[in-house]
Design a protein around this motif. Structure first.
Motif, PDB file in Angstrom:
ATOM      1  N   PHE A   1     -30.442  44.860  18.299  1.00 50.36           N
ATOM      2  CA  PHE A   1     -31.001  45.502  19.495  1.00 50.36           C
ATOM      3  C   PHE A   1     -30.269  46.795  19.861  1.00 50.36           C
ATOM      4  O   PHE A   1     -30.581  47.421  20.879  1.00 50.36           O
ATOM      5  N   ALA A   2     -29.298  47.187  19.035  1.00 51.36           N
ATOM      6  CA  ALA A   2     -28.565  48.434  19.305  1.00 51.36           C
ATOM      7  C   ALA A   2     -29.561  49.584  19.392  1.00 51.36           C
ATOM      8  O   ALA A   2     -30.477  49.695  18.572  1.00 51.36           O
ATOM      9  N   LYS A   3     -29.400  50.408  20.427  1.00 51.20           N
ATOM     10  CA  LYS A   3     -30.262  51.578  20.686  1.00 51.20           C
ATOM     11  C   LYS A   3     -31.706  51.201  21.024  1.00 51.20           C
ATOM     12  O   LYS A   3     -32.553  52.072  21.213  1.00 51.20           O
ATOM     13  N   LYS A   4     -31.996  49.908  21.119  1.00 53.15           N
ATOM     14  CA  LYS A   4     -33.347  49.492  21.523  1.00 53.15           C
ATOM     15  C   LYS A   4     -33.385  49.372  23.050  1.00 53.15           C
ATOM     16  O   LYS A   4     -32.347  49.324  23.716  1.00 53.15           O
ATOM     17  N   LYS A   5     -34.590  49.278  23.570  1.00 52.33           N
ATOM     18  CA  LYS A   5     -34.740  49.102  25.019  1.00 52.33           C
ATOM     19  C   LYS A   5     -34.971  47.619  25.324  1.00 52.33           C
ATOM     20  O   LYS A   5     -35.870  47.004  24.750  1.00 52.33           O
ATOM     21  N   VAL A   6     -34.163  47.088  26.227  1.00 47.55           N
ATOM     22  CA  VAL A   6     -34.313  45.680  26.605  1.00 47.55           C
ATOM     23  C   VAL A   6     -34.558  45.582  28.110  1.00 47.55           C
ATOM     24  O   VAL A   6     -33.797  46.129  28.915  1.00 47.55           O
ATOM     25  N   GLY A   7     -35.620  44.891  28.464  1.00 45.52           N
ATOM     26  CA  GLY A   7     -36.027  44.805  29.867  1.00 45.52           C
ATOM     27  C   GLY A   7     -35.426  43.622  30.600  1.00 45.52           C
ATOM     28  O   GLY A   7     -35.059  42.607  29.995  1.00 45.52           O
ATOM     29  N   ALA A   8     -35.320  43.774  31.910  1.00 40.70           N
ATOM     30  CA  ALA A   8     -34.891  42.683  32.792  1.00 40.70           C
ATOM     31  C   ALA A   8     -35.457  42.973  34.173  1.00 40.70           C
ATOM     32  O   ALA A   8     -35.709  44.127  34.511  1.00 40.70           O
ATOM     33  N   GLN A   9     -35.671  41.915  34.945  1.00 36.53           N
ATOM     34  CA  GLN A   9     -36.194  42.116  36.298  1.00 36.53           C
ATOM     35  C   GLN A   9     -35.123  42.741  37.181  1.00 36.53           C
ATOM     36  O   GLN A   9     -33.952  42.362  37.147  1.00 36.53           O
ATOM     37  N   LYS A  10     -35.554  43.699  37.983  1.00 39.59           N
ATOM     38  CA  LYS A  10     -34.642  44.398  38.901  1.00 39.59           C
ATOM     39  C   LYS A  10     -33.983  43.413  39.871  1.00 39.59           C
ATOM     40  O   LYS A  10     -34.654  42.593  40.491  1.00 39.59           O
ATOM     41  N   GLY A  11     -32.672  43.469  39.951  1.00 40.01           N
ATOM     42  CA  GLY A  11     -31.940  42.609  40.884  1.00 40.01           C
ATOM     43  C   GLY A  11     -31.668  41.211  40.372  1.00 40.01           C
ATOM     44  O   GLY A  11     -31.126  40.380  41.099  1.00 40.01           O
TER      45      GLY A  11
END
Ligand code: ARG
Length: 274
Positions: free
Chosen positions: A151-161
């Motif tokens: 996942f290096a340099k990839k975009k990983v999402g998470a919910q804000k807060g």
């Protein structure tokens, strides 16, 4: 002279007595007041972020949009115990604990992890669920995204807060964190490929994968901690309410009803249009 000293002593005793009994009354009153004021108003106001199946999500029932889920069933049980109805306030997860702090809601029930940091500001009920952290990806990338390093340099999402932001920052440190307010929007971003992975707790991840068969759990190991278990957040110091809440949780767990809520809502979520 003696008279004056005697008078001073007597008034001190009287004053002390007044202070201590006064103090006691206020603390008893304020504890009673929370439950009393909930009962007077006839409603338990609960803050939640209904984007988190099977814990809280929107679904159509008889042509009407309704918020349902494990946490909603839990809220209803607590309200029943208090003899009142639930009033839900649906908001972004990022705003749920703030609403509790500002006194806009009586309880926050939203799959909230009772972290040490949050415990500084809020009291929590006993834990009622503890799913591990998982990475969701597109099936078509399964051969490429096989380790946390990939996942290096990839975009990983998470919910804000959410605690998932920290999971990304700490455990997928070479990735770029993308924070988004609502979980369904993270799912859309993932499917469109504007993010490569998304961290969610397992039960929730599986629920969204069920409705989005092009997604899957990545075969990577994220570490989960006890701190991430779900609990109900309360304002600090409301011990009577906390006791009632814990009593309801314990009863639901020992009677097996909590498991029923999870099964029932997992089924409901399968049919829900996201
Ligand atoms: N358990 C995570 C946390 O407390 C995520 C909770 C998100 N809840 C929600 N209803 N969207 O940070």
């Amino acid at each position: 002279m003696k008279k004056i000293i005697w008078f001073a002593m007597v008034s001190m005793v009287v004053l002390l007595g007044a202070c201590s009994s006064g103090g006691k009354e206020t603390s008893n009153d304020s504890k009673k007041e929370v439950i009393q004021s909930i009962q007077d108003s006839g409603k338990l106001v609960v803050g939640t972020s209904a984007d988190f199946a099977p814990f809280e999500f929107h679904t159509m029932i008889d042509g009407k949009d309704k918020i349902v889920g494990v946490d909603i069933d839990l809220a209803n049980e607590i309200a029943k115990e208090l003899g009142v109805k639930v009033e839900l306030m649906d908001m972004e997860f990022n705003a749920v604990l703030a609403a509790l702090q500002q006194g806009k809601v009586n309880l926050a029930i939203s799959g909230i992890s009772a972290t040490e940091e949050r415990q500084q500001t809020f009291d929590f009920s006993d834990n009622y669920f503890a799913p591990p952290q998982k990475m969701v990806i597109n099936k078509e990338n399964a051969n490429e995204l096989t380790s946390l390093k990939s996942f290096a340099k990839k975009k990983v999402g998470a919910q804000k807060g959410s605690v998932q932001e920290d999971v990304v920052k700490e455990q997928v440190a070479d990735a770029q964190l993308v924070s988004v307010a609502k979980v369904p929007n993270l799912i859309i971003e993932l499917k469109q490929g504007s993010i490569d992975g998304l961290v969610l707790e397992e039960t929730v991840a599986n629920s969204y994968i069920e409705n989005n068969p092009e997604l899957m759990l990545a075969d990577v190991d994220l570490v989960s901690s006890d701190e991430e278990a779900y609990a109900i957040a309360l304002p600090k110091g409301e011990e009577e309410l906390q006791k009632k809440v814990n009593q309801v949780i314990q009863e639901l767990q020992s009677s097996g009803k909590m498991d029923e809520f999870i099964q029932k809502n997992t089924e409901l979520a399968k049919k829900a249009e996201e």
